[in-house]
Design an enzyme around this catalytic site. Structure first.
Site, mmCIF file in Angstrom:
data_model
loop_
_atom_site.group_PDB
_atom_site.id
_atom_site.type_symbol
_atom_site.label_atom_id
_atom_site.label_comp_id
_atom_site.label_asym_id
_atom_site.label_seq_id
_atom_site.Cartn_x
_atom_site.Cartn_y
_atom_site.Cartn_z
ATOM 1 N N GLU A 707 -8.082 -56.108 42.373
ATOM 2 C CA GLU A 707 -6.836 -55.490 42.832
ATOM 3 C C GLU A 707 -7.186 -54.328 43.760
ATOM 4 O O GLU A 707 -8.023 -53.489 43.426
ATOM 5 C CB GLU A 707 -6.011 -54.976 41.656
ATOM 6 C CG GLU A 707 -4.700 -54.322 42.090
ATOM 7 C CD GLU A 707 -3.883 -53.789 40.926
ATOM 8 O OE1 GLU A 707 -2.783 -53.253 41.175
ATOM 9 O OE2 GLU A 707 -4.355 -53.876 39.766
ATOM 10 N N ASN A 762 -0.713 -54.590 46.196
ATOM 11 C CA ASN A 762 0.602 -54.178 45.714
ATOM 12 C C ASN A 762 1.560 -54.001 46.895
ATOM 13 O O ASN A 762 1.207 -53.365 47.898
ATOM 14 C CB ASN A 762 0.507 -52.865 44.945
ATOM 15 C CG ASN A 762 -0.202 -53.031 43.622
ATOM 16 O OD1 ASN A 762 0.390 -53.475 42.644
ATOM 17 N ND2 ASN A 762 -1.478 -52.680 43.579
ATOM 18 N N GLU A 794 1.290 -58.320 44.591
ATOM 19 C CA GLU A 794 1.854 -57.912 43.311
ATOM 20 C C GLU A 794 3.135 -57.116 43.579
ATOM 21 O O GLU A 794 3.151 -56.199 44.402
ATOM 22 C CB GLU A 794 0.860 -57.062 42.516
ATOM 23 C CG GLU A 794 -0.380 -57.838 42.114
ATOM 24 C CD GLU A 794 -1.292 -57.023 41.188
ATOM 25 O OE1 GLU A 794 -0.934 -55.881 40.861
ATOM 26 O OE2 GLU A 794 -2.362 -57.548 40.802
ATOM 27 N N ASP A 824 4.033 -57.359 38.436
ATOM 28 C CA ASP A 824 3.246 -56.260 37.866
ATOM 29 C C ASP A 824 4.078 -55.480 36.840
ATOM 30 O O ASP A 824 5.306 -55.509 36.861
ATOM 31 C CB ASP A 824 2.803 -55.320 38.989
ATOM 32 C CG ASP A 824 1.634 -54.448 38.570
ATOM 33 O OD1 ASP A 824 1.121 -54.631 37.447
ATOM 34 O OD2 ASP A 824 1.237 -53.589 39.376
ATOM 35 N N GLU A 881 -3.686 -55.786 31.833
ATOM 36 C CA GLU A 881 -4.274 -54.562 32.383
ATOM 37 C C GLU A 881 -4.709 -53.621 31.262
ATOM 38 O O GLU A 881 -4.226 -53.717 30.132
ATOM 39 C CB GLU A 881 -3.248 -53.832 33.255
ATOM 40 C CG GLU A 881 -2.789 -54.575 34.467
ATOM 41 C CD GLU A 881 -1.796 -53.761 35.283
ATOM 42 O OE1 GLU A 881 -2.190 -53.290 36.362
ATOM 43 O OE2 GLU A 881 -0.659 -53.587 34.818
#
Length: 935
Positions: A707, A762, A794, A824, A881
């Site tokens: 990520e 993101n 995301e 997310d 996560e």
């Protein structure tokens, strides 16, 4: 003729004698001050420029963000002032209380090392609100500072009317003689405890004035302070260092000090003429006055013109003495004597009394009829009542208004029967009272209630003495005049507006202004009494914005009303308010630090309870900021409320349930505000960097992707986490530019890795709203050459709040181009499950909030099992996560999670470090610790 001459001579002498007595009793002080003020206003001049004023103005307060300032700031002022060429420096600021010891020491060292003399302020003030002579308190800088500087008093002397017209050259304070700051700046060598009148003919705008923040920021003109004496003092209105002065109305204390010092430099300081001068000039003025009154062919108008001309000459003499010799001559007694004498003599000549009597006999009847007609036809309610209690005259409007209450009032009726008793009682009191003690009443408001209906009237009652039939009588008749009109609509509107001005329209609690007004008196009492305590608590529901987005603003409004009512019903607080920012303010008098735990627990119980809003059971929770009253830093209710809000703001940022205000906390909030200002130019300075956190296949323990995480590499503060700056960028719209840069950089750097792993970027909801996100993705792929299947995006649930159809269309377009989409922070929203079947999603990321308590939280494990079961039904991959232990990784693998991410597998790292990580063998449970150490 002889009798007339004696009358005029006697009149002049009696008037002069009476005026002399009045002057000695102080009756002419205001007139003489007004005349002196006009003289000063007629002759303005510029300041010498030898003294510069450094103001602590609104700009400085806003920039630094906290008051009082740390004393290291004053140390910087000393250094930078002398570096700018200042000849001498003085502070009109109170340093009589200690601050942080390091700050005091820094300031003291700056005083010791100053390149020129530095003067600090001493003053005396009353220790109590009653201003008793034996309650004087002497304030001087703390010993650490006073040993390193010169001292001078900054007290000024206000006249009984509140205006400052003089200053002391020196003062005895606590038995010690101190020079005044004014005499020090003005270069006065002789120190004596005398007062000096101030000449207000110097334009304050001509005083060189600069903002302190311009000096500190280095934006002040290079030669602004060169060769000048510099005074540092308060100029902002909220610091309340202002004084009433002649000519200019209001000046700040420091500016008044500079203006008085300019008097000494320019030699324009004033002296008041001796009393004997006035009487000598008055005696000389009697000669031409007697000539006008007794001799020559002068009629009434000639005498008046002559007296006015003589008065003008006397005032011209006073003006020249002021302009040329700086001497104030009090001419008020002379002017009043001349004008009064002229009026008396004129009235005697005209014989007004005989004229009025003649007119009253000739036209009495016609005037009476005219007045009666005026009263009857007036649009205002008018009723005139005689001594016998009967109505003499009544207007038609008054009769119409009284008819609404069932009264038929007519001329000749007794007022006690014809009027409501509310009016009747006041008229009766007026008739019985003594005329010598009564004056015409100001307008007052009266409510009259009949049959459950209340009307409001504005009225006045005036007593008068008249001689019936125009004849002179020893005993005069009394009449009472009642004027009134119906103001019900205006009165109710005024009440409504007054309520609206102090109350929040949604919760009907006090708004911020109303809350501060409500507790201001109690805070004032605490300021006067050092032993009193008090707390202001600021609280805010944690999930209001998300509830508003999910369910609509109406739900949020109802929830706020219910929370406000629950807090009120607790009965624990003396005042409760709700601000425009949807936060509650609560005040508790006589409460100290020992009461904080109990009060905050009561508030948490109110915030944590479930609320039923249109069938939805909602629990919001919340954060709390607490401010304890501190007399040194909090002088008003606004100061106390602001301190509690600062503590709440930080509590919302850190997630702490309760946070107590402190000066250090205020400094941290100020730092956050600085970040908000600095982030605007962070793009230009290229301070943003990308870090990559590995994503691991939980079965094979191989890195399958990462990520991309943005970091702000601040030149002074190092790496700043995205949760500190992303919200700022979203508010300003700058997130679009940063998001485009992240997309392009992540794709470009991914092409340099040895393995073709995926990279997840993101994407903010703001990017979907303010840019063509698909075009940004296509441009990044084209510029980098990255295969589409390696790029994932995301998104968060906030994307789905509005325009659902348009969002679904954009997501389908992105997915059709071969780019996978992950949801997310799943599980933290209000109704997350409802999005699964509506939107094109490939992955679900379980929020770290459900992972951190494993394996000890059965609730978290239940949520994870439910999510994995749901994902299997929709054929979606699960990413978890926040993994920090092998035990957590194994539990999540067994629960059905496919991919893991967290510090256990690797912290966010640079592109170079991530590329090196890809070259390492795959991870397993036995070697994981060594891998992390290698990173």
């Amino acid at each position: 003729m002889k009798r007339v001459s004696l009358f005029r001579i006697a009149t002049l002498l009696v008037v002069f004698l009476c005026c002399a007595l009045a002057r000695e009793s102080g009756w002419f002080v205001r007139l003489d001050n007004g005349i002196a003020e006009q003289r000063m206003a007629m002759q303005t001049r510029q300041a010498s420029g030898r003294i510069a004023l450094l103001e602590i103005d609104n700009k400085s307060l806003t920039s630094i963000g906290v008051w009082p300032w740390n004393r290291s700031i004053y140390a910087d002022i000393i250094r930078k002032s002398f570096d700018a060429g200042a000849e001498e420096l003085a502070f009109d600021i109170d340093f009589s209380s200690k601050s942080i010891s390091e700050e005091d020491q820094t300031f003291a060292e700056a005083l010791d090392n100053a390149a020129g003399p530095v003067t600090l302020a001493v003053f005396q003030q009353f220790a109590t609100a009653r201003m008793e002579a034996d309650a004087l308190r002497f304030n001087r800088p703390i010993e650490t500072l006073s040993n390193s500087a010169w001292l001078a008093t900054v007290n000024v002397i206000a006249d009984p009317d509140g205006f400052v017209r003089s200053f002391p050259l020196a003062q005895y304070i606590d038995g010690e003689l101190f020079p005044s700051l004014t005499s020090t700046l003005g270069g006065q060598q002789q120190i004596e405890a005398t007062n000096q009148l101030i000449n207000f003919n110097i334009d304050p705008a001509s005083i060189p004035t600069y903002s302190v923040i311009d000096l500190l920021d280095g934006t002040i003109a290079p030669d602004a302070l060169k060769g000048r004496k510099v005074l540092v003092g308060a100029g902002a209105a909220e610091l309340r260092d202002t004084m009433a002065v002649p000519v200019f109305g209001v000046l700040s204390g420091p500016k008044l000090q500079v203006l008085a010092a300019e008097n000494l430099i320019l030699g324009t300081n004033l002296q008041r003429a001796p009393h004997s001068w006035v009487y000598v000039i008055g005696t000389l003025a009697m000669l031409p006055t007697l000539f006008l009154l007794l001799f020559g062919p002068f009629n009434t108008y000639s005498r008046i013109a002559g007296l006015l001309l003589l008065a003008t000459g006397i005032e011209f003499l006073g003006y020249r003495l002021y302009a040329d010799e700086h001497i104030l001559l009090d001419t008020g007694i002379l002017l009043v004597t001349l004008l009064t004498t002229g009026v008396i003599v004129t009235l005697a000549d005209v014989s007004i009394k005989s004229i009025l009597l003649n007119l009253s006999h000739r036209h009495g009847k016609s005037i009476s009829d005219l007045l009666d007609t005026i009263v009857r036809d007036s649009l205002t309610g008018i009723i005139i009542i005689g001594t016998d209690g009967r109505i003499i005259s009544i207007s038609q409007q008054a009769g119409a208004m009284l008819a609404r209450f069932g009264y038929d009032a007519k001329k000749g009726d007794l007022f006690a029967r014809a009027l409501p008793w509310e009016f009747g009682r006041r008229i009766s009191d007026c008739l019985k009272g003594s005329p010598a003690t009564q004056t015409s009443a100001d307008h007052q408001t009266l409510s009259v209630m009949r049959n459950d209906s209340t009307r409001y009237f504005e009225y006045s009652i005036t007593p008068s003495l008249i001689a019936p039939d125009g004849k002179e009588q020893q005993e005069e008749d009394k009449v009472v005049t009642l004027l009134f009109h119906d103001i019900t609509d205006a009165y109710l509107e005024q009440v409504r507006l007054a309520y609206a001005a102090d109350h929040d329209p949604l919760t009907e609690l006090f708004n911020l202004d109303g809350f501060c007004n409500q507790i201001d008196g109690m805070v004032t009492d605490m300021t006067a009494d050092a032993g009193r305590k008090g707390l202001v608590v600021a609280c805010q529901a944690r999930r209001l914005e998300k509830i508003s987005q999910m369910l609509g603003p109406d739900y949020c409004d109802i929830l706020l009303q219910q929370i406000g009512q629950t807090l009120t019903d607790s009965g624990q607080f003396d005042a409760i308010g709700c601000t425009d920012h949807k936060r509650f303010l609560l005040f508790k008098q006589h409460a100290g630090e020992e009461d904080i735990a109990g009060l905050t627990e009561t508030i948490h119980q109110c915030l944590d309870k479930p609320y039923d809003v249109r069938g939805h059971s909602i629990i919001v929770g919340g954060q709390i900021g607490v401010a304890r009253f501190d007399p040194d830093t909090m002088q008003t209710a606004s100061d106390l409320a602001e301190a509690a809000s600062i503590a709440l703001d930080r509590s919302l940022e850190t997630g702490e349930r309760v946070l107590l205000y402190s000066p250090a906390l205020a400094a941290d909030v100020h730092l956050q505000r600085l970040l908000e200002q600095e982030i605007v130019s962070a793009f230009e300075r290229k301070e943003f960097e990308l870090y990559y956190q590995p994503q691991i296949n939980l079965k094979s323990r191989k890195i399958i992707g990462c990520e991309a995480l943005a970091r702000w590499n601040h030149p002074d503060r190092g790496l700043i986490r995205p949760d500190h700056f992303i919200p700022i960028l979203e508010e300003t719209g700058k997130i679009v530019d940063l998001g485009r840069w992240i997309m392009q950089t992540a794709c470009r750097e991914a092409m340099s890795w040895p393995d073709p792993v995926t990279v997840a970027v993101n994407v903010s909801a703001v990017q979907f709203q303010r840019s063509d996100i698909l075009q940004d993705i296509e441009q990044a792929l084209e510029l980098s050459g990255l295969p589409r299947e390696r790029l994932h995006i995301e998104i968060t649930e906030s994307l789905f709040i509005a325009e659902t159809a348009a969002i679904i269309e954009q997501l389908n377009a992105i997915r059709s181009h071969g780019i996978k989409i992950a949801l997310d922070d799943f599980g933290t929203g209000y109704s997350s499950l409802s999005y699964i079947h509506q939107f094109p999603l490939d992955k679900i990321k379980i929020d770290r909030a459900f992972v951190k308590d494993l394996p000890y939280s059965a609730d978290s494990l239940a949520v994870i099992n439910a999510v994995t079961a749901l994902a299997r039904g929709f054929d979606m991959q699960i990413i978890a996560e926040g993994m920090e232990t092998e035990e957590q990784a194994e539990i999540l693998r067994l629960a059905g999670c496919h991919i893991g991410q967290g510090y256990y597998f690797g912290k966010p790292m640079t592109c170079k470090d991530f590329a090196s990580r890809l070259r390492l063998p795959s991870m397993d449970a036995d070697t994981n610790t060594e891998r992390n150490l290698a990173i």
